[in-house]
Design a protein around this motif. Structure first.
Motif, PDB file in Angstrom:
ATOM      1  N   LEU A   1       5.407   0.056   6.400  1.00 41.67           N
ATOM      2  CA  LEU A   1       4.583   0.817   7.427  1.00 41.67           C
ATOM      3  C   LEU A   1       2.881   0.211   7.598  1.00 41.67           C
ATOM      4  O   LEU A   1       1.742   0.288   8.071  1.00 41.67           O
ATOM      5  CB  LEU A   1       4.128   2.377   6.761  1.00 41.67           C
ATOM      6  CG  LEU A   1       5.784   3.371   7.193  1.00 41.67           C
ATOM      7  CD1 LEU A   1       5.860   5.058   5.878  1.00 41.67           C
ATOM      8  CD2 LEU A   1       5.904   3.392   8.127  1.00 41.67           C
ATOM      9  N   LEU A   2       2.776  -0.081   5.850  1.00 40.03           N
ATOM     10  CA  LEU A   2       1.276  -1.140   5.832  1.00 40.03           C
ATOM     11  C   LEU A   2       1.440  -1.886   6.918  1.00 40.03           C
ATOM     12  O   LEU A   2       0.155  -2.429   7.336  1.00 40.03           O
ATOM     13  CB  LEU A   2       1.619  -0.986   4.490  1.00 40.03           C
ATOM     14  CG  LEU A   2       0.466   0.441   3.673  1.00 40.03           C
ATOM     15  CD1 LEU A   2       0.384  -0.268   1.924  1.00 40.03           C
ATOM     16  CD2 LEU A   2      -1.019   0.292   3.937  1.00 40.03           C
ATOM     17  N   ALA A   3       2.040  -3.162   7.093  1.00 40.29           N
ATOM     18  CA  ALA A   3       2.402  -4.637   7.355  1.00 40.29           C
ATOM     19  C   ALA A   3       2.427  -3.942   8.828  1.00 40.29           C
ATOM     20  O   ALA A   3       1.441  -4.673   9.720  1.00 40.29           O
ATOM     21  CB  ALA A   3       3.754  -4.702   7.193  1.00 40.29           C
ATOM     22  N   SER A   4       2.895  -2.722   9.193  1.00 42.83           N
ATOM     23  CA  SER A   4       2.989  -2.491  10.769  1.00 42.83           C
ATOM     24  C   SER A   4       2.077  -1.802  11.109  1.00 42.83           C
ATOM     25  O   SER A   4       1.921  -0.770  12.570  1.00 42.83           O
ATOM     26  CB  SER A   4       4.171  -2.330  11.165  1.00 42.83           C
ATOM     27  OG  SER A   4       5.131  -0.155  10.047  1.00 42.83           O
ATOM     28  N   ASP A   5       0.904  -1.012  10.631  1.00 34.70           N
ATOM     29  CA  ASP A   5      -0.824  -0.259  10.375  1.00 34.70           C
ATOM     30  C   ASP A   5      -0.963  -0.495  12.078  1.00 34.70           C
ATOM     31  O   ASP A   5      -1.512  -1.869  12.153  1.00 34.70           O
ATOM     32  CB  ASP A   5      -1.364  -0.498   9.920  1.00 34.70           C
ATOM     33  CG  ASP A   5      -2.332   0.636   9.660  1.00 34.70           C
ATOM     34  OD1 ASP A   5      -2.400   1.398  10.517  1.00 34.70           O
ATOM     35  OD2 ASP A   5      -3.418   0.540   8.573  1.00 34.70           O
TER      36      ASP A   5
ATOM     37  N   ASP B   1      -2.758   5.858  -2.988  1.00 28.19           N
ATOM     38  CA  ASP B   1      -2.075   4.611  -3.965  1.00 28.19           C
ATOM     39  C   ASP B   1      -2.947   3.590  -3.897  1.00 28.19           C
ATOM     40  O   ASP B   1      -2.537   2.289  -4.305  1.00 28.19           O
ATOM     41  CB  ASP B   1      -0.544   3.992  -3.859  1.00 28.19           C
ATOM     42  CG  ASP B   1       0.255   5.307  -3.981  1.00 28.19           C
ATOM     43  OD1 ASP B   1       0.023   6.000  -5.247  1.00 28.19           O
ATOM     44  OD2 ASP B   1       1.286   4.671  -4.184  1.00 28.19           O
ATOM     45  N   GLY B   2      -3.906   3.309  -3.482  1.00 25.58           N
ATOM     46  CA  GLY B   2      -4.751   2.195  -3.372  1.00 25.58           C
ATOM     47  C   GLY B   2      -5.097   1.872  -2.511  1.00 25.58           C
ATOM     48  O   GLY B   2      -5.492   0.301  -2.232  1.00 25.58           O
ATOM     49  N   GLN B   3      -4.299   2.165  -1.479  1.00 26.73           N
ATOM     50  CA  GLN B   3      -4.307   1.123   0.352  1.00 26.73           C
ATOM     51  C   GLN B   3      -4.382   2.224   0.921  1.00 26.73           C
ATOM     52  O   GLN B   3      -4.394   3.839   1.347  1.00 26.73           O
ATOM     53  CB  GLN B   3      -2.129   1.218   0.089  1.00 26.73           C
ATOM     54  CG  GLN B   3      -2.048   0.189  -0.694  1.00 26.73           C
ATOM     55  CD  GLN B   3      -2.623  -1.297  -0.533  1.00 26.73           C
ATOM     56  OE1 GLN B   3      -3.003  -1.764   0.207  1.00 26.73           O
ATOM     57  NE2 GLN B   3      -2.094  -2.300  -2.045  1.00 26.73           N
TER      58      GLN B   3
ATOM     59  N   GLY C   1      -2.983   7.950   9.364  1.00 25.10           N
ATOM     60  CA  GLY C   1      -3.759   7.624   9.249  1.00 25.10           C
ATOM     61  C   GLY C   1      -4.913   7.115  10.597  1.00 25.10           C
ATOM     62  O   GLY C   1      -4.078   6.815  11.262  1.00 25.10           O
ATOM     63  N   PRO C   2      -6.354   6.585  10.209  1.00 23.03           N
ATOM     64  CA  PRO C   2      -6.973   6.210   8.655  1.00 23.03           C
ATOM     65  C   PRO C   2      -7.286   7.886   7.534  1.00 23.03           C
ATOM     66  O   PRO C   2      -7.712   7.342   6.612  1.00 23.03           O
ATOM     67  CB  PRO C   2      -8.100   5.695   9.197  1.00 23.03           C
ATOM     68  CG  PRO C   2      -8.508   6.208  11.077  1.00 23.03           C
ATOM     69  CD  PRO C   2      -7.496   6.448  11.360  1.00 23.03           C
ATOM     70  N   VAL C   3      -7.462   8.814   7.814  1.00 26.99           N
ATOM     71  CA  VAL C   3      -7.983   9.731   7.665  1.00 26.99           C
ATOM     72  C   VAL C   3      -6.574  11.281   7.996  1.00 26.99           C
ATOM     73  O   VAL C   3      -6.203  11.210   9.121  1.00 26.99           O
ATOM     74  CB  VAL C   3      -9.393  10.271   8.199  1.00 26.99           C
ATOM     75  CG1 VAL C   3      -9.817  11.605   7.187  1.00 26.99           C
ATOM     76  CG2 VAL C   3     -10.180   8.727   7.271  1.00 26.99           C
TER      77      VAL C   3
END
Length: 417
Positions: A215-219, A356-358, A366-368
């Protein structure tokens, strides 16, 4: 009692055949509605209609117990006819086990507030597991039974006297419409559930994984600079989240950059605020650890969230006396929700920017996003970009479609206002 049972079992073969038919069509309805409920495509396509699909799924699931109970009154006679047929006995036990498992786990998921996450999480796993085991088996069973009826009538355990179709009487042979049932049920499941997602897959992407790393990689968000985690966030003081998020949305997932994102507090306040991204990420943040519970039954535990306490933001703006509720807006321009002013001032209500720090990826809001830990996830508005103080209660997107307006995870919380 004996006379009543004897009367009930009269015409036993036809009744057993009818029970089998009722049960089969109920399973087809449950299969189609259930697969629609877990399909990302259909959640987006149906929007609020998903609530009606869920209700249909629940009520048909409750009705499923009726043919099972009816069968139990006929079971003794049926079991005698299965003497010397161990495979058919095993099939009966397996089907009854599947139906009972679906029913009991479904009850827990339906009454999730009564049972709580400690019950609903394993119930959801069991419900899903039985689905992916049970549906292929039931399709296989239907195909093999169809072959028996067509080509191997000697394998039938239940014999029904065949009467000629004459003198105005209907043909009562036991060859009921398995062919039609099988054709339309399998076709319906494949077409409704897998057809549209397949077309979307062809046009967009092959497979969307849901691990946090992917999910982070495809943000899709492009926010600069990224929020810098505090020492409590990285490494996460909660030890890192336990479990996986399921990506649910009723709209296309929006994407933001510095030019398209802003955050506003307005309405019945003494001072309105409007921040751009560079200003917002410089604000003093706090860290908390909490569990995240979805109204569909799954949970992710020990999330370390970093962001701004909602009550601190409200204090900055200065809430006017006539304000009684807080309305939240999503950047998808569709989703809204509402909390009472008292609820909004709970210490754990957070406007979060890190998980979790990311950075919180776009698929997870996200972003909020808002985090309301003691309430189900639909209250934690994704893609949050505006907070408005209002005098009259606003009924949110999902509440308009039948969800509880407070959304408490526990019954204890539901007594609070």
């Amino acid at each position: 009692m004996a006379n009543w049972l004897a009367k009930l079992r009269k015409g036993y073969g036809k009744k057993l055949r009818r029970i089998h038919t009722w049960n089969a069509w109920m399973v087809v309805i449950l299969a189609i509605t259930g697969l629609i409920l877990v399909s990302g495509y259909w959640r987006e396509a149906l929007g609020g209609w998903r609530v009606w699909i869920k209700s249909a799924h629940v009520y048909v699931g409750l009705l499923l117990i009726a043919p099972v109970i009816y069968y139990l009154f006929l079971a003794a006679k049926h079991w005698k006819q299965l003497r010397g047929r161990p495979k058919q006995k095993a099939n009966v036990l397996l089907v009854l086990g599947l139906l009972l498992g679906w029913f009991l786990s479904g009850i827990v998921l339906w009454q999730l507030r009564l049972f709580g996450p400690s019950w609903t999480n394993p119930a959801l796993v069991i419900h899903d597991l039985l689905t992916w085991i049970g549906l292929p088996y039931i399709i296989y069973h239907s195909i093999t039974r169809l072959k028996w009826i067509k080509e191997e009538p000697e394998r039938r355990a239940i014999k029904i006297e065949e009467k000629p179709a004459k003198m105005g009487l209907e043909d009562e042979r036991p060859l009921y419409t398995r062919r039609v049932f099988l054709k339309w049920s399998v076709t319906g499941v494949l077409a409704v559930v897998f057809g549209p997602p397949f077309l979307k897959w062809i046009g967009k992407d092959l497979w969307k994984t849901q691990t946090m790393e992917d999910l982070l990689a495809s943000d899709a968000n492009r926010m600069v600079p990224p929020p810098s985690p505090s020492p409590k966030s990285l490494p996460p003081i909660g030890g890192g989240s336990k479990g996986e998020f399921r990506v649910y949305t009723v709209t296309e997932i929006p994407a933001f950059d510095n030019a398209t994102w802003s955050f506003t507090i307005d309405g019945l306040v003494n001072k309105e605020f409007h921040w751009n991204w560079e200003e917002f990420v410089k604000m003093q943040r706090t860290v908390q650890v909490s569990d995240f519970h979805c109204v569909t039954g799954w949970s992710v535990y020990q999330n370390t969230w970093e962001g701004l306490r909602l009550k601190d933001l409200l204090a900055m703006a200065g809430v006017r006396d006539e304000a009684k509720f807080v309305k939240f807006y999503s950047g998808d321009e569709v989703y809204t929700d509402c909390l009472s002013l008292r609820q909004a001032n709970y210490d754990d209500m957070m406007v979060a920017v890190l998980h979790d720090g990311q950075p919180i990826p776009s698929d997870l809001g996200g972003p909020v996003r808002l985090i309301a830990p003691k309430m189900y996830g639909y209250k934690s508005v994704k893609w949050l970009n505006r907070i408005e103080l209002i005098a009259e209660e606003h009924i949110g997107y999902w509440e308009q479609r039948g969800y509880d307006k407070d959304g408490w995870v526990s019954k204890k919380g539901a007594t609070e206002t």
